[in-house]
Scaffold this active site. Sequence first.
Site, PDB file in Angstrom:
ATOM      1  N   ILE A  12       0.838  -1.210   0.000  1.00 42.50           N
ATOM      2  CA  ILE A  12       0.000   0.000   0.000  1.00 42.50           C
ATOM      3  C   ILE A  12       0.872   1.259   0.000  1.00 42.50           C
ATOM      4  CG2 ILE A  12      -1.979   1.163   1.061  1.00 42.50           C
ATOM      5  CD1 ILE A  12      -2.646  -1.446   2.495  1.00 42.50           C
ATOM      6  N   LYS A  34      12.640  -0.663   5.912  1.00 43.75           N
ATOM      7  CA  LYS A  34      13.686  -1.596   6.341  1.00 43.75           C
ATOM      8  C   LYS A  34      14.007  -2.623   5.257  1.00 43.75           C
ATOM      9  CE  LYS A  34      14.411  -4.929  10.119  1.00 43.75           C
ATOM     10  NZ  LYS A  34      13.724  -5.635  11.231  1.00 43.75           N
ATOM     11  N   THR A  36      12.231  -5.468   4.569  1.00 41.05           N
ATOM     12  CA  THR A  36      12.061  -6.829   5.073  1.00 41.05           C
ATOM     13  C   THR A  36      11.688  -7.700   3.877  1.00 41.05           C
ATOM     14  OG1 THR A  36       9.669  -6.630   5.377  1.00 41.05           O
ATOM     15  CG2 THR A  36      11.065  -5.885   7.213  1.00 41.05           C
ATOM     16  N   SER A  85       2.692  -7.410   8.376  1.00 43.97           N
ATOM     17  CA  SER A  85       1.285  -7.304   7.995  1.00 43.97           C
ATOM     18  C   SER A  85       0.548  -8.621   7.761  1.00 43.97           C
ATOM     19  CB  SER A  85       1.176  -6.451   6.722  1.00 43.97           C
ATOM     20  OG  SER A  85       1.744  -7.156   5.623  1.00 43.97           O
ATOM     21  N   THR A 125      -6.002  -0.871  10.625  1.00 40.13           N
ATOM     22  CA  THR A 125      -6.764  -1.895   9.915  1.00 40.13           C
ATOM     23  C   THR A 125      -8.101  -2.154  10.601  1.00 40.13           C
ATOM     24  OG1 THR A 125      -6.805  -4.288   9.548  1.00 40.13           O
ATOM     25  CG2 THR A 125      -5.303  -3.532  11.223  1.00 40.13           C
ATOM     26  N   ASP A 126      -9.067  -2.627   9.828  1.00 39.73           N
ATOM     27  CA  ASP A 126     -10.366  -2.998  10.419  1.00 39.73           C
ATOM     28  C   ASP A 126     -10.227  -4.213  11.342  1.00 39.73           C
ATOM     29  OD1 ASP A 126      -9.950  -4.943   8.466  1.00 39.73           O
ATOM     30  OD2 ASP A 126     -11.918  -4.720   7.520  1.00 39.73           O
ATOM     31  N   LYS A 157      -1.569  -4.199  16.052  1.00 37.17           N
ATOM     32  CA  LYS A 157      -2.088  -2.984  15.401  1.00 37.17           C
ATOM     33  C   LYS A 157      -2.996  -2.205  16.363  1.00 37.17           C
ATOM     34  CE  LYS A 157      -1.567  -1.827  11.639  1.00 37.17           C
ATOM     35  NZ  LYS A 157      -0.525  -0.968  11.012  1.00 37.17           N
ATOM     36  N   ASN A 183      -7.232  -4.598   1.262  1.00 36.13           N
ATOM     37  CA  ASN A 183      -6.899  -3.968  -0.017  1.00 36.13           C
ATOM     38  C   ASN A 183      -6.499  -5.030  -1.031  1.00 36.13           C
ATOM     39  OD1 ASN A 183      -5.375  -0.741   0.600  1.00 36.13           O
ATOM     40  ND2 ASN A 183      -6.895  -1.761   1.826  1.00 36.13           N
ATOM     41  N   LEU A 193      -4.178 -13.476   0.082  1.00 37.08           N
ATOM     42  CA  LEU A 193      -5.146 -14.288  -0.659  1.00 37.08           C
ATOM     43  C   LEU A 193      -5.165 -14.032  -2.172  1.00 37.08           C
ATOM     44  CD1 LEU A 193      -7.614 -16.367  -0.429  1.00 37.08           C
ATOM     45  CD2 LEU A 193      -9.024 -14.322  -0.632  1.00 37.08           C
ATOM     46  N   VAL A 209      -7.563 -23.063  -0.004  1.00 30.25           N
ATOM     47  CA  VAL A 209      -8.614 -22.293   0.671  1.00 30.25           C
ATOM     48  C   VAL A 209      -8.725 -22.783   2.111  1.00 30.25           C
ATOM     49  CG1 VAL A 209     -11.107 -21.856   0.717  1.00 30.25           C
ATOM     50  CG2 VAL A 209      -9.859 -21.822  -1.463  1.00 30.25           C
TER      51      VAL A 209
HETATM   52  P1  NAD Z   1       3.371  -4.936   3.343  1.00 33.29           P
HETATM   53  O1  NAD Z   1       3.725  -6.095   4.214  1.00 33.29           O
HETATM   54  O2  NAD Z   1       3.167  -5.148   1.872  1.00 33.29           O
HETATM   55  O3  NAD Z   1       4.492  -3.809   3.479  1.00 33.29           O
HETATM   56  C1  NAD Z   1       5.071  -3.458   4.704  1.00 33.29           C
HETATM   57  C2  NAD Z   1       6.312  -2.613   4.424  1.00 33.29           C
HETATM   58  O4  NAD Z   1       6.847  -2.191   5.674  1.00 33.29           O
HETATM   59  C3  NAD Z   1       7.428  -3.367   3.692  1.00 33.29           C
HETATM   60  O5  NAD Z   1       7.978  -2.565   2.667  1.00 33.29           O
HETATM   61  C4  NAD Z   1       8.462  -3.625   4.786  1.00 33.29           C
HETATM   62  O6  NAD Z   1       9.793  -3.702   4.293  1.00 33.29           O
HETATM   63  C5  NAD Z   1       8.247  -2.419   5.683  1.00 33.29           C
HETATM   64  N1  NAD Z   1       8.673  -2.671   7.071  1.00 33.29           N
HETATM   65  C6  NAD Z   1       8.368  -3.743   7.845  1.00 33.29           C
HETATM   66  N2  NAD Z   1       8.958  -3.621   9.047  1.00 33.29           N
HETATM   67  C7  NAD Z   1       9.638  -2.438   9.030  1.00 33.29           C
HETATM   68  C8  NAD Z   1      10.424  -1.752   9.987  1.00 33.29           C
HETATM   69  N3  NAD Z   1      10.656  -2.263  11.206  1.00 33.29           N
HETATM   70  N4  NAD Z   1      10.956  -0.554   9.644  1.00 33.29           N
HETATM   71  C9  NAD Z   1      10.744  -0.029   8.413  1.00 33.29           C
HETATM   72  N5  NAD Z   1      10.013  -0.642   7.472  1.00 33.29           N
HETATM   73  C10 NAD Z   1       9.468  -1.831   7.777  1.00 33.29           C
HETATM   74  O7  NAD Z   1       2.081  -4.283   4.022  1.00 33.29           O
HETATM   75  P2  NAD Z   1       0.844  -3.539   3.354  1.00 33.29           P
HETATM   76  O8  NAD Z   1      -0.178  -4.539   2.977  1.00 33.29           O
HETATM   77  O9  NAD Z   1       1.330  -2.557   2.368  1.00 33.29           O
HETATM   78  O10 NAD Z   1       0.270  -2.768   4.623  1.00 33.29           O
HETATM   79  C11 NAD Z   1       0.743  -1.464   4.951  1.00 33.29           C
HETATM   80  C12 NAD Z   1       0.033  -0.994   6.208  1.00 33.29           C
HETATM   81  O11 NAD Z   1      -1.379  -0.982   5.983  1.00 33.29           O
HETATM   82  C13 NAD Z   1       0.241  -1.893   7.413  1.00 33.29           C
HETATM   83  O12 NAD Z   1       0.402  -1.063   8.544  1.00 33.29           O
HETATM   84  C14 NAD Z   1      -1.027  -2.708   7.520  1.00 33.29           C
HETATM   85  O13 NAD Z   1      -1.299  -3.040   8.853  1.00 33.29           O
HETATM   86  C15 NAD Z   1      -2.058  -1.728   6.986  1.00 33.29           C
HETATM   87  N6  NAD Z   1      -3.239  -2.312   6.339  1.00 33.29           N
HETATM   88  C16 NAD Z   1      -3.095  -3.245   5.351  1.00 33.29           C
HETATM   89  C17 NAD Z   1      -4.238  -3.745   4.712  1.00 33.29           C
HETATM   90  C18 NAD Z   1      -4.124  -4.742   3.582  1.00 33.29           C
HETATM   91  O14 NAD Z   1      -5.162  -5.227   3.113  1.00 33.29           O
HETATM   92  N7  NAD Z   1      -2.948  -5.058   3.075  1.00 33.29           N
HETATM   93  C19 NAD Z   1      -5.502  -3.304   5.091  1.00 33.29           C
HETATM   94  C20 NAD Z   1      -5.613  -2.336   6.113  1.00 33.29           C
HETATM   95  C21 NAD Z   1      -4.457  -1.860   6.715  1.00 33.29           C
HETATM   96  P1  TYD Z   2      -5.257 -12.515   3.854  1.00 32.60           P
HETATM   97  O1  TYD Z   2      -5.043 -12.061   2.446  1.00 32.60           O
HETATM   98  O2  TYD Z   2      -4.148 -13.160   4.586  1.00 32.60           O
HETATM   99  O3  TYD Z   2      -5.817 -11.236   4.643  1.00 32.60           O
HETATM  100  P2  TYD Z   2      -6.432 -11.122   6.147  1.00 32.60           P
HETATM  101  O4  TYD Z   2      -6.254 -12.395   6.862  1.00 32.60           O
HETATM  102  O5  TYD Z   2      -5.629 -10.027   6.742  1.00 32.60           O
HETATM  103  O6  TYD Z   2      -7.875 -10.774   5.945  1.00 32.60           O
HETATM  104  O7  TYD Z   2      -6.484 -13.527   3.867  1.00 32.60           O
HETATM  105  C1  TYD Z   2      -7.755 -13.145   3.383  1.00 32.60           C
HETATM  106  C2  TYD Z   2      -8.698 -14.300   3.637  1.00 32.60           C
HETATM  107  O8  TYD Z   2      -8.303 -15.409   2.813  1.00 32.60           O
HETATM  108  C3  TYD Z   2      -8.668 -14.826   5.059  1.00 32.60           C
HETATM  109  O9  TYD Z   2      -9.991 -15.203   5.434  1.00 32.60           O
HETATM  110  C4  TYD Z   2      -7.785 -16.046   4.999  1.00 32.60           C
HETATM  111  C5  TYD Z   2      -8.020 -16.572   3.597  1.00 32.60           C
HETATM  112  N1  TYD Z   2      -6.887 -17.273   2.960  1.00 32.60           N
HETATM  113  C6  TYD Z   2      -7.061 -18.542   2.396  1.00 32.60           C
HETATM  114  O10 TYD Z   2      -8.169 -19.121   2.425  1.00 32.60           O
HETATM  115  N2  TYD Z   2      -5.992 -19.147   1.824  1.00 32.60           N
HETATM  116  C7  TYD Z   2      -4.751 -18.566   1.768  1.00 32.60           C
HETATM  117  O11 TYD Z   2      -3.788 -19.203   1.236  1.00 32.60           O
HETATM  118  C8  TYD Z   2      -4.586 -17.252   2.327  1.00 32.60           C
HETATM  119  C9  TYD Z   2      -3.268 -16.566   2.304  1.00 32.60           C
HETATM  120  C10 TYD Z   2      -5.684 -16.645   2.910  1.00 32.60           C
END
Ligand code: NAD
Ligand code: TYD
Length: 339
Positions: A12, A34, A36, A85, A125-126, A157, A183, A193, A209
């Site tokens: 994101i 960082k 990671t 995350s 996050t929700d 979180k 997202n 997923l 699944v």
């Molecule tokens: P992601 O795992 O794709 O990216 C996380 C990034 O943070 C990576 O680039 C990683 O290198 C960096 N990072 C991790 N630890 C670090 C540290 N100690 N110092 C500096 N950088 C570090 O995550 P994402 O899906 O892009 O999510 C971003 C944010 O949005 C998170 O805070 C997550 O909780 C929140 N969020 C994600 C979703 C989703 O659906 N993906 C939904 C709602 C909220």
């Molecule tokens: P995920 O993308 O890990 O997001 P979150 O758990 O943060 O909502 O998973 C989305 C949904 O899909 C969750 O209900 C778990 C499910 N899931 C599978 O069924 N199989 C998979 O291999 C993964 C990664 C997730």
Amino acid sequence: MTIIVTGGAGFIGSNFIFHMLKKYPDYRIVCLDKLTYAGNLSTLASVEKNKNFRFVKADICDRQAVYKLFEEEKPDIIVNFAAESHVDRSIENPDIFLQTNILGTATLMDACRKYGIKRYHQVSTDEVYGDLPLDRPDLFFTEQTPLHTSSPYSSSKASADLLVLAYYRTYGLPVTISRCSNNYGPYHFPEKLIPLMIANALNDKPLPVYGKGENVRDWLYVEDHCKAIDLIIHNGKVGEVYNVGGHNEMKNIEIVKLICKELGKPESLITYVADRKGHDMRYAIDPSKIHNDLGWLPETKFADGIKKTIKWYLENREWWETIISGEYRNYYEKMYGNR
Ligand code: NAD
Ligand code: TYD
């Protein structure tokens, strides 16, 4: 205006950087990440040469490095995306989630207090609200819903959110928080997923699944989330929490079947595997507040967003194939090997 975007090499955060550099060509955007396993510098290749962009490799828990960056850049706004995350990884190893998601957030906010900023925005996050039952489609998460977490990820979180609100009340730090639903879109790491199912389907591999696939998530196209954060940091009220979501609830199994259909792959690839521990049943956001107060509405419908996303994965095979051929293979074997 200088904005530090932490975690900008992830899913994101990178999309947010692209959005901001395009919309505000006179802003300076500094990415602190960082790198990671989830962070990927190649994701930022298209903005690397932009004179208003700087990348700094550092850990948000590293106080010295964070303070040094604040001294150098004198940022106006911090948007904190940096986090561990993935729920499944948090179940295997909670510790790093507590380090980065809680202590890292505190370190960033300490820097904000020390150097002074206009806004600290926490990307939450929700999942902090826990889950809703499947048989109560009338229930939604509002900003008043009590925090009630299920996984080490969501607990870390929620802890960070409480700290952010404490820094507002105790120190008057000008904070905002957004709590967004799931997202999807370009640069989504293939352990989650949607990208996992796209990558596996393209490689004719089983589609794992969890449980019966009945769990419901509320999917939002990543660009819509980035636009919501843009609105909040500019117009949101200090001390407030904003829920972000687009009323797009879908069962996991519906998503996986749709991906099969779009890619012309057989549903026989679907494999039901052991459920996730503590698996949340349903997430559903009530986005009335951000709509009424800031005029935000999602722009991309799921039917269009998923097509765009699949097209992106087809056109950017190198990006995700490089990932899944590396360390990810060990992760996959450990997580799915004998599930
Ligand atoms: P992601 O795992 O794709 O990216 C996380 C990034 O943070 C990576 O680039 C990683 O290198 C960096 N990072 C991790 N630890 C670090 C540290 N100690 N110092 C500096 N950088 C570090 O995550 P994402 O899906 O892009 O999510 C971003 C944010 O949005 C998170 O805070 C997550 O909780 C929140 N969020 C994600 C979703 C989703 O659906 N993906 C939904 C709602 C909220
Ligand atoms: P995920 O993308 O890990 O997001 P979150 O758990 O943060 O909502 O998973 C989305 C949904 O899909 C969750 O209900 C778990 C499910 N899931 C599978 O069924 N199989 C998979 O291999 C993964 C990664 C997730």
